[in-house]
Design an enzyme around this catalytic site. Structure first.
Site, mmCIF file in Angstrom:
data_model
loop_
_atom_site.group_PDB
_atom_site.id
_atom_site.type_symbol
_atom_site.label_atom_id
_atom_site.label_comp_id
_atom_site.label_asym_id
_atom_site.label_seq_id
_atom_site.Cartn_x
_atom_site.Cartn_y
_atom_site.Cartn_z
ATOM 1 N N HIS A 127 51.431 43.348 45.987
ATOM 2 C CA HIS A 127 50.402 43.770 45.045
ATOM 3 C C HIS A 127 49.342 42.689 45.111
ATOM 4 C CE1 HIS A 127 52.328 46.918 42.170
ATOM 5 N NE2 HIS A 127 52.159 47.349 43.393
ATOM 6 N N ASP A 184 53.643 40.328 43.572
ATOM 7 C CA ASP A 184 52.313 40.525 42.981
ATOM 8 C C ASP A 184 51.658 39.153 42.842
ATOM 9 O OD1 ASP A 184 50.294 40.612 40.864
ATOM 10 O OD2 ASP A 184 50.945 42.663 40.497
ATOM 11 N N ASP A 198 46.353 45.774 43.173
ATOM 12 C CA ASP A 198 46.752 45.920 41.772
ATOM 13 C C ASP A 198 45.824 45.109 40.883
ATOM 14 O OD1 ASP A 198 47.935 46.287 39.354
ATOM 15 O OD2 ASP A 198 49.796 45.225 39.812
ATOM 16 N N ASP A 238 45.455 40.518 36.592
ATOM 17 C CA ASP A 238 44.898 41.683 37.287
ATOM 18 C C ASP A 238 43.384 41.718 37.382
ATOM 19 O OD1 ASP A 238 47.458 43.317 37.685
ATOM 20 O OD2 ASP A 238 47.535 42.872 35.558
ATOM 21 N N GLU A 252 59.616 45.017 41.546
ATOM 22 C CA GLU A 252 58.558 44.021 41.300
ATOM 23 C C GLU A 252 58.862 43.137 40.092
ATOM 24 O OE1 GLU A 252 54.802 45.819 40.277
ATOM 25 O OE2 GLU A 252 53.738 43.891 40.280
ATOM 26 N N TRP A 287 58.547 48.761 38.463
ATOM 27 C CA TRP A 287 58.214 47.606 37.629
ATOM 28 C C TRP A 287 58.459 47.992 36.182
ATOM 29 C CZ3 TRP A 287 54.519 47.263 33.663
ATOM 30 C CH2 TRP A 287 54.494 46.003 33.037
ATOM 31 N N HIS A 314 51.624 37.208 39.515
ATOM 32 C CA HIS A 314 52.867 37.131 38.737
ATOM 33 C C HIS A 314 53.642 35.831 38.861
ATOM 34 C CE1 HIS A 314 53.352 41.741 38.009
ATOM 35 N NE2 HIS A 314 52.209 41.252 37.602
ATOM 36 N N ASP A 350 45.424 36.685 32.432
ATOM 37 C CA ASP A 350 45.396 38.016 33.051
ATOM 38 C C ASP A 350 45.831 37.947 34.510
ATOM 39 O OD1 ASP A 350 44.816 40.794 33.319
ATOM 40 O OD2 ASP A 350 43.052 40.199 34.455
ATOM 41 N N LYS A 405 57.980 39.661 37.532
ATOM 42 C CA LYS A 405 56.805 39.147 36.826
ATOM 43 C C LYS A 405 57.198 37.918 36.020
ATOM 44 C CE LYS A 405 52.973 40.896 34.023
ATOM 45 N NZ LYS A 405 52.393 42.056 33.350
HETATM 46 C C1 RNT Z 1 52.285 44.834 35.921
HETATM 47 C C2 RNT Z 1 52.570 45.084 37.342
HETATM 48 C C3 RNT Z 1 52.458 46.512 37.762
HETATM 49 C C4 RNT Z 1 51.300 47.217 37.093
HETATM 50 C C5 RNT Z 1 51.119 48.637 37.539
HETATM 51 C C6 RNT Z 1 50.201 49.396 36.645
HETATM 52 O O1 RNT Z 1 52.106 43.527 35.642
HETATM 53 O O2 RNT Z 1 51.787 44.293 38.148
HETATM 54 O O3 RNT Z 1 52.407 46.591 39.134
HETATM 55 O O4 RNT Z 1 50.105 46.524 37.277
HETATM 56 O O5 RNT Z 1 52.336 49.226 37.675
HETATM 57 ZN ZN ZN Z 2 51.776 44.620 40.255
#
Ligand code: RNT
Ligand code: ZN
Length: 420
Positions: A288, A261, A328, A298, A228, A187, A264, A296, A230
């Site tokens: 993820h 993810d 994640d 995460d 990955e 990523w 994302h 955010d 985003k």
């Molecule tokens: C970032 C990605 C990635 C990170 C990690 C720390 O938006 O989701 O996976 O969260 O690599």
């Molecule tokens: Zn991620």
């Protein structure tokens, strides 16, 4: 909860599910065989252990200052082992390149090597778990301009290509040593705060850089490559070079793993719905599992409809064998061990629920065109006694039942984390 009551609740639930054609013993066998990859970065707010470790960058932000964060590899290993002991099943651990053990020396990112992860490999071996891996293409002076693999300067691109190449070798060394393939997930944060004049250049450069990163064939028994995408990052709101479509195209063409993810995508877009699309065209995926909240991507994973939808897709499509499950999220405002435990138990809980649903009946009713009965059954399933099965699973796997794990975390906090 008393053991006798736990058993009794399970027997009643088993009978109820059997009436719907669901074999709960079989579900428990399946559930016990699903590994999650616990992400190292929840343990220290994506800090890592480099000598001159820079501030967290790349559009990532960990907010909060809860005390007791792990400061060394040994502390992080102790915290992770504590979390793993409170999660039913056998799982994996997911490392970033910045978490190597560099013995006080400055080892730049393009110099990282398997030897810097010897301690981690030995630890994983002692726990009988596999490792996963990630290049760290952020929190570094050469990423400060907001570009890495797609940078317009060839020398900067070269540096990050070398880093990613080195990381694949580390992944392969881990996989070889532990007898289970390491998923190495690329990523990068590359993007722009404001409207770019050239969206094409960086993307073409990224494709070229990835070709260089992946040029060397590695044994898939040791290392699997994932990429990955985003939607946006903090400070890169207008343009992300590696968006989902970019990596989907690249992965289909080169048969790489796509990493999806959950945080994302556009807020009303459902990651679960992508699984059966992407898996038509690539052999395997990495997830993820995360939770987006406003800006955010995460937050700690909670038991939401979105999470259940992911689990339902994996179960109903029989995709678990082709899916690598990673977590994640990073929350620095609560106990970090608890954050791991909450997120991991929730993903397993969602899988337990999805496996217990009479989904084969839903699918039969759908084929027969009886959408009324399909909807009726789906709704009734929500209040079936699935929590009795989950509790029994935890007990069987020698993990705490219900909220009792919290007392273990509080004890660990008082004895270990608060002394830091
Ligand atoms: C970032 C990605 C990635 C990170 C990690 C720390 O938006 O989701 O996976 O969260 O690599
Ligand atoms: Zn991620």
């Amino acid at each position: 909860m008393r053991k006798a009551n736990l058993d009794r609740a399970y027997r009643l639930a088993r009978e109820r599910y059997a009436g719907l054609g669901v074999d709960t013993d079989e579900v428990l066998r399946q559930l016990a065989s699903v590994p999650l990859s616990l992400h190292c970065w929840q343990g220290d707010d994506v800090g890592g252990f480099e000598q001159a470790g820079g501030d967290l960058s790349g559009g990532l932000v960990a907010t909060g200052n809860y005390p007791g964060k792990a400061r060394t590899p040994d502390e992080l290993r102790a915290d992770a082992a504590q979390a793993l002991s409170l999660i039913p099943g056998r799982h994996r651990f997911n490392l970033h390149a910045s978490y190597g053990e560099f013995g006080g020396r400055k080892v730049d990112r393009n110099q990282v090597a398997p030897e810097h992860f010897r301690g981690w490999i030995a630890w994983a071996k002692s726990l009988g778990i596999g490792l996963d891996f990630n290049p760290t293409c952020f929190s570094h002076p050469k990423a400060d301009g907001g570009f890495t693999l797609s940078h317009q300067d060839k020398a900067v691109r070269r540096f990050w290509i070398e880093h990613c190449q080195a990381c694949r070798e580390i992944g392969a060394a881990m996989g070889r040593a532990l007898g289970s393939p390491t998923v190495t997930n690329v990523w990068i944060p590359d993007g722009m705060k404001d409207t770019p004049a050239d969206r094409r250049g960086p993307r073409e450069r990224l494709a070229e850089s990835l070709d260089a990163v992946f040029r060397k064939k590695l044994n898939p028994k040791h290392n699997l490559d994932a990429i990955e995408g985003k939607l946006f990052g903090i400070g890169a709101e207008s343009y992300t070079v590696g968006m989902h479509e970019f990596y989907l195209g690249y992965a289909v063409k080169h048969q790489k793993l796509v990493c999806l993810d959950a945080g994302h995508y556009h807020p009303s877009e459902n990651m679960a719905d992508k699984i059966s699309s992407v898996l038509c065209f690539v052999p395997e995926i990495l997830l993820h599992v995360s939770r987006g909240v406003r800006w955010d991507s995460d937050h700690v994973v909670t038991l939401t409809d979105d999470l259940l939808a992911i689990a339902q897709e994996l179960v109903r499509g029989s995709y678990l064998k082709r899916t690598h499950l990673g977590l994640d999220f990073f929350d620095a405002s609560i106990n970090r061990v608890a954050a791991w435990v909450i997120g991991a138990r929730n993903l397993l809980r969602a899988l337990c629920f999805a496996m217990l649903e009479p989904w084969a009946s839903y699918q039969r009713l759908e084929r027969e065109g009886d959408y009324t009965a399909r909807l009726a059954l789906m709704e009734e399933a929500k209040t079936l006694p699935w929590s009795a099965v989950w509790d029994y699973h935890c007990a069987q796997q020698e993990a705490p039942v219900g909220e009792t794990w919290l007392a273990d975390v509080k004890r660990y906090e008082a004895e270990v984390q608060s002394a830091r």
